[in-house]
Design a protein around this motif. Sequence first.
Motif, PDB file in Angstrom:
ATOM      1  N   GLN A  67       0.833  -1.191   0.000  1.00  0.00           N
ATOM      2  CA  GLN A  67       0.000   0.000   0.000  1.00  0.00           C
ATOM      3  C   GLN A  67       0.871   1.245   0.000  1.00  0.00           C
ATOM      4  N   ARG A  71       0.343   5.651   0.518  1.00  0.00           N
ATOM      5  CA  ARG A  71      -0.453   6.868   0.660  1.00  0.00           C
ATOM      6  C   ARG A  71       0.510   8.053   0.584  1.00  0.00           C
ATOM      7  N   ARG A 109      -2.269  13.878   8.679  1.00  0.00           N
ATOM      8  CA  ARG A 109      -2.478  13.088   7.457  1.00  0.00           C
ATOM      9  C   ARG A 109      -1.745  11.756   7.542  1.00  0.00           C
ATOM     10  N   ASP A 120      -3.356   9.350  10.075  1.00  0.00           N
ATOM     11  CA  ASP A 120      -4.577   8.761   9.501  1.00  0.00           C
ATOM     12  C   ASP A 120      -4.237   7.551   8.638  1.00  0.00           C
ATOM     13  N   ALA A 121      -3.174   7.668   7.832  1.00  0.00           N
ATOM     14  CA  ALA A 121      -2.756   6.546   6.987  1.00  0.00           C
ATOM     15  C   ALA A 121      -2.248   5.385   7.834  1.00  0.00           C
ATOM     16  N   VAL A 174      -3.121   4.637  10.919  1.00  0.00           N
ATOM     17  CA  VAL A 174      -4.290   3.987  11.538  1.00  0.00           C
ATOM     18  C   VAL A 174      -4.903   2.984  10.570  1.00  0.00           C
ATOM     19  N   GLU A 175      -5.018   3.382   9.308  1.00  0.00           N
ATOM     20  CA  GLU A 175      -5.542   2.491   8.271  1.00  0.00           C
ATOM     21  C   GLU A 175      -4.639   1.272   8.111  1.00  0.00           C
ATOM     22  N   TYR A 176      -3.333   1.486   8.125  1.00  0.00           N
ATOM     23  CA  TYR A 176      -2.395   0.380   7.987  1.00  0.00           C
ATOM     24  C   TYR A 176      -2.474  -0.572   9.177  1.00  0.00           C
ATOM     25  N   GLU A 177      -2.642  -0.031  10.371  1.00  0.00           N
ATOM     26  CA  GLU A 177      -2.717  -0.878  11.566  1.00  0.00           C
ATOM     27  C   GLU A 177      -3.876  -1.859  11.446  1.00  0.00           C
ATOM     28  N   ARG A 178      -4.975  -1.407  10.886  1.00  0.00           N
ATOM     29  CA  ARG A 178      -6.131  -2.301  10.696  1.00  0.00           C
ATOM     30  C   ARG A 178      -5.794  -3.422   9.715  1.00  0.00           C
ATOM     31  N   MET A 179      -5.076  -3.076   8.651  1.00  0.00           N
ATOM     32  CA  MET A 179      -4.666  -4.093   7.679  1.00  0.00           C
ATOM     33  C   MET A 179      -3.710  -5.106   8.309  1.00  0.00           C
ATOM     34  N   ARG A 190      -5.694  -7.385  10.561  1.00  0.00           N
ATOM     35  CA  ARG A 190      -6.570  -8.288   9.802  1.00  0.00           C
ATOM     36  C   ARG A 190      -5.767  -9.416   9.154  1.00  0.00           C
TER      37      ARG A 190
END
Length: 322
Positions: free
Chosen positions: A37, A39, A60, A63-64, A66-71, A74
């Motif tokens: 990924q 960003r 900014r 925020d990216a 945080v999105e990566y931590e979820r990935m 998962r």
Amino acid sequence: MTRVAAIDCGTNSVRLLVADAERKEDGSIYLKDLTRQMRIVRLGQGVDKTGRLDPAAIDRTIDAIVEYERMISRLGATATRFVATSASRDAENRDDFVAAVREVLNIEPEVVEGTEEASLSFVGAVSGLGVGATAPMLVVDIGGGSTELVLGDSEVRQAISIDMGAVRVTEKFFAHCSPEAGIPLEDQERAIAWIDEQLDAAEKVVDIDRVRTLIGVAGTITTLTAQGLGLTAYQPELIHGARLSLEETEAAIRFMVDQPIAVKAALGFMPEGRQDVIAGGALIWSRIVTRVLEKAATRGTVISTIITSEHDILDGIAMSLA
């Protein structure tokens, strides 16, 4: 086999790789990608001028992340490494950024020195090229805030990180330029003179005279390669290992320097957020390519093509976890 997550946080972008890392019988490490990924967050916006990370740029980037931590959660990675480079190295308030990253990822973020950045880039770049690269190899990683030059064979022999990147050149020389035109010649000349000064100093550390193979990595060079190949969309499988002639490389560089931002933004392979800094990175690449090939010709060595690798510091970070 270990499932690892690597995050590379640079001046212009923050990237994630989650992969299964397996050590082969010969000791080498094979990465099977699960996700890559990117960003573009422009963390280093204004750092060269103010010496500080802008709060909006930090937001900014977080925020990216945080999105990566979820990935990462998962996909079930069991080891994570976060590496921040040029912009974070240079910022007075980097501890604020590091604390914010720590809170999100629950690991200790690393703000690495330029030599470590260079080493990780070299390991990542050469790992995926296979045969056909004659040593000594020079791996060049042009980032937003810094450029790494790494000379090596089976391992790093000489390396330097230069405070010279696509964002720095843009902010230093092109900030006043109209987005509706290419870069004026006088601004190009000013930028080139400064770039050459940085490379003159770098040559005192890295012996460019020895280079037999030139390898470029990271977003500036992969984007230029997409242009050189005539692609209409970003196709990493075609870009990785691509070999461009000097003429093809120069044509791609001239396009990125001479065309208006809107024309570059409309390219199918241009990531949003790179179109306004690609000219600065292209001029850096132009001066490095010219210097390396001229020195090779002087000593009677012909470097007929320039290799692009899709593997870079991100892969080096992941491999360090295996």
